[in-house]
Design a protein around this motif. Sequence first.
Motif, PDB file in Angstrom:
ATOM      1  N   TYR A 184       5.722  -8.534   8.471  1.00 21.37           N
ATOM      2  CA  TYR A 184       5.958  -7.621   7.350  1.00 21.37           C
ATOM      3  C   TYR A 184       4.964  -7.834   6.220  1.00 21.37           C
ATOM      4  O   TYR A 184       4.463  -8.946   6.006  1.00 21.37           O
ATOM      5  CB  TYR A 184       7.374  -7.814   6.796  1.00 21.37           C
ATOM      6  N   GLN A 185       4.706  -6.742   5.527  1.00 21.21           N
ATOM      7  CA  GLN A 185       4.019  -6.780   4.244  1.00 21.21           C
ATOM      8  C   GLN A 185       4.888  -6.028   3.238  1.00 21.21           C
ATOM      9  O   GLN A 185       5.548  -5.041   3.591  1.00 21.21           O
ATOM     10  CB  GLN A 185       2.643  -6.111   4.311  1.00 21.21           C
ATOM     11  N   VAL A 186       4.868  -6.501   1.997  1.00 20.83           N
ATOM     12  CA  VAL A 186       5.741  -5.904   0.978  1.00 20.83           C
ATOM     13  C   VAL A 186       4.977  -5.747  -0.338  1.00 20.83           C
ATOM     14  O   VAL A 186       4.163  -6.605  -0.705  1.00 20.83           O
ATOM     15  CB  VAL A 186       6.991  -6.785   0.735  1.00 20.83           C
ATOM     16  N   TYR A 187       5.263  -4.654  -1.008  1.00 20.51           N
ATOM     17  CA  TYR A 187       4.792  -4.440  -2.380  1.00 20.51           C
ATOM     18  C   TYR A 187       5.979  -3.941  -3.181  1.00 20.51           C
ATOM     19  O   TYR A 187       6.643  -2.974  -2.785  1.00 20.51           O
ATOM     20  CB  TYR A 187       3.675  -3.394  -2.419  1.00 20.51           C
ATOM     21  N   TRP A 200       8.579  -5.408 -15.056  1.00 21.69           N
ATOM     22  CA  TRP A 200       7.521  -6.364 -14.736  1.00 21.69           C
ATOM     23  C   TRP A 200       6.184  -5.875 -15.272  1.00 21.69           C
ATOM     24  O   TRP A 200       6.000  -4.684 -15.529  1.00 21.69           O
ATOM     25  CB  TRP A 200       7.388  -6.542 -13.221  1.00 21.69           C
ATOM     26  N   ASP A 201       5.230  -6.811 -15.407  1.00 24.16           N
ATOM     27  CA  ASP A 201       3.867  -6.402 -15.711  1.00 24.16           C
ATOM     28  C   ASP A 201       2.925  -6.693 -14.549  1.00 24.16           C
ATOM     29  O   ASP A 201       1.743  -6.367 -14.612  1.00 24.16           O
ATOM     30  CB  ASP A 201       3.354  -7.067 -16.996  1.00 24.16           C
ATOM     31  N   GLU A 202       3.451  -7.287 -13.489  1.00 26.98           N
ATOM     32  CA  GLU A 202       2.668  -7.531 -12.280  1.00 26.98           C
ATOM     33  C   GLU A 202       3.537  -7.240 -11.056  1.00 26.98           C
ATOM     34  O   GLU A 202       4.752  -7.479 -11.090  1.00 26.98           O
ATOM     35  CB  GLU A 202       2.178  -8.979 -12.214  1.00 26.98           C
ATOM     36  N   PRO A 203       2.949  -6.746  -9.976  1.00 29.39           N
ATOM     37  CA  PRO A 203       3.747  -6.479  -8.774  1.00 29.39           C
ATOM     38  C   PRO A 203       3.956  -7.742  -7.946  1.00 29.39           C
ATOM     39  O   PRO A 203       3.244  -8.736  -8.092  1.00 29.39           O
ATOM     40  CB  PRO A 203       2.876  -5.477  -8.008  1.00 29.39           C
ATOM     41  N   LEU A 204       4.935  -7.681  -7.076  1.00 29.93           N
ATOM     42  CA  LEU A 204       5.113  -8.689  -6.039  1.00 29.93           C
ATOM     43  C   LEU A 204       4.426  -8.156  -4.783  1.00 29.93           C
ATOM     44  O   LEU A 204       4.746  -7.066  -4.314  1.00 29.93           O
ATOM     45  CB  LEU A 204       6.600  -8.920  -5.759  1.00 29.93           C
ATOM     46  N   ILE A 205       3.463  -8.911  -4.279  1.00 29.27           N
ATOM     47  CA  ILE A 205       2.741  -8.514  -3.068  1.00 29.27           C
ATOM     48  C   ILE A 205       2.859  -9.633  -2.053  1.00 29.27           C
ATOM     49  O   ILE A 205       2.481 -10.776  -2.326  1.00 29.27           O
ATOM     50  CB  ILE A 205       1.255  -8.226  -3.348  1.00 29.27           C
ATOM     51  N   MET A 206       3.368  -9.299  -0.884  1.00 24.33           N
ATOM     52  CA  MET A 206       3.518 -10.275   0.191  1.00 24.33           C
ATOM     53  C   MET A 206       2.726  -9.780   1.402  1.00 24.33           C
ATOM     54  O   MET A 206       3.095  -8.791   2.030  1.00 24.33           O
ATOM     55  CB  MET A 206       5.007 -10.446   0.540  1.00 24.33           C
ATOM     56  N   GLY A 207       1.623 -10.440   1.697  1.00 23.91           N
ATOM     57  CA  GLY A 207       0.777 -10.045   2.821  1.00 23.91           C
ATOM     58  C   GLY A 207      -0.413  -9.226   2.355  1.00 23.91           C
ATOM     59  O   GLY A 207      -0.261  -8.300   1.562  1.00 23.91           O
ATOM     60  N   GLU A 208      -1.598  -9.581   2.846  1.00 28.55           N
ATOM     61  CA  GLU A 208      -2.817  -8.912   2.412  1.00 28.55           C
ATOM     62  C   GLU A 208      -3.707  -8.459   3.562  1.00 28.55           C
ATOM     63  O   GLU A 208      -4.717  -7.791   3.339  1.00 28.55           O
ATOM     64  CB  GLU A 208      -3.626  -9.854   1.503  1.00 28.55           C
ATOM     65  N   ASN A 236      -7.359   3.473  11.816  1.00 29.36           N
ATOM     66  CA  ASN A 236      -7.170   3.602  10.374  1.00 29.36           C
ATOM     67  C   ASN A 236      -6.354   2.407   9.881  1.00 29.36           C
ATOM     68  O   ASN A 236      -5.336   2.062  10.491  1.00 29.36           O
ATOM     69  CB  ASN A 236      -6.452   4.909  10.045  1.00 29.36           C
ATOM     70  N   PHE A 237      -6.790   1.809   8.783  1.00 30.14           N
ATOM     71  CA  PHE A 237      -6.153   0.590   8.288  1.00 30.14           C
ATOM     72  C   PHE A 237      -5.799   0.716   6.809  1.00 30.14           C
ATOM     73  O   PHE A 237      -6.442   1.439   6.047  1.00 30.14           O
ATOM     74  CB  PHE A 237      -7.076  -0.619   8.475  1.00 30.14           C
ATOM     75  N   ASP A 286      -2.556  -1.797  -1.203  1.00 30.61           N
ATOM     76  CA  ASP A 286      -3.228  -0.520  -1.482  1.00 30.61           C
ATOM     77  C   ASP A 286      -2.231   0.624  -1.593  1.00 30.61           C
ATOM     78  O   ASP A 286      -2.313   1.460  -2.506  1.00 30.61           O
ATOM     79  CB  ASP A 286      -4.240  -0.209  -0.381  1.00 30.61           C
ATOM     80  N   VAL A 287      -1.307   0.669  -0.659  1.00 26.12           N
ATOM     81  CA  VAL A 287      -0.309   1.747  -0.669  1.00 26.12           C
ATOM     82  C   VAL A 287       0.576   1.649  -1.914  1.00 26.12           C
ATOM     83  O   VAL A 287       0.868   2.650  -2.575  1.00 26.12           O
ATOM     84  CB  VAL A 287       0.547   1.709   0.615  1.00 26.12           C
TER      85      VAL A 287
END
Length: 318
Positions: free
Chosen positions: A80-83, A89-97, A212-213, A218-219
């Motif tokens: 999984y990847q998560v945004y 908040w002032d910053e996102p949580l991003i898991m996976g790049e 396509n990636f 990004d999303v």
Amino acid sequence: MRKGKILWTISLLLAFWGMIAAGCGLLGENKKAQEGMASVATAGTPQEVQETEHKPAGREQRLQLESSLRELMDKDSAKYQVYVFLPQWDEPLIMGEEPQSSASIIKIFILGTAYELAERGQLNLNQQVTVHQADMVGGAGVINGRSGEPVYTVRNLLELMITESDNTATNVLMDTIGIERIQRFMKVHGFQNSVLQRKMMDFEALRAGRDNFTTAGDVGKFFRLLREHKLVSEAADSEMISILFGQTDRECFPQALPDARIAHKTGELSGVYHDAGIVYEANDSYVLCIMSTDSRGRGNTLSTMRDMAKTVDSVFRQ
């Protein structure tokens, strides 16, 4: 005798002025010492204030949410990847790049490109486009069931590309807009890990290694800019959000959050399922993107993604 008195007086005056000079020097040293102590005492204050001012809002909340989401991920074999970006908040949580197969979620970048070109007067959304039989491909969509060579406006094709995830509409739009323009849009807006290299249902390109990636980062960034009306313009962004509200795939986020209004896009291939968008509820909204790959059981993966969406929503409501 007189000479002795004079010498004694001179000695006395010299001693007196020496004591005054020493006293002044001591006072100066004391003042410097006091200033130095005050400097040391206050040296940490600006830094402490700066750290307080720049401490990312919601940091503890993000850490707790990340831990909860990680527990859900570990129960499933899929990757999984998560945004997540919540309004407090002032910053996102991003898991996976790591870039991964985008499936149909790549279509949001085509949507954004079209509206940006229209904003600049370089594309007419009411322009009519003929869909030839040679353009029609399988997979998701409704156009390939039409007989003859139907005519649609660019706006109609954009709506079908998003709401029905129509592959034929997508391919016709790629020809109309130009792949190079779409790639430029992604680069200019900072979607650096997103790549458009093939049309929908182009299995020959897949066999040749061209896919396509994209990434959840990004999303998620796309939807955050859209939510804040900073992607193209307030009018264009509002129209794109209206189109995204019409998404007909409601298996993931909408099922998990039945009371919410969600402007989103899904994507699916074998072993791949993505859902991403803007969740509107409680008089506010937030951005959520969950991407899954290497799924060995579609039902289990969807169940995990729904639980993840519910977990994020519960934090949003705190």
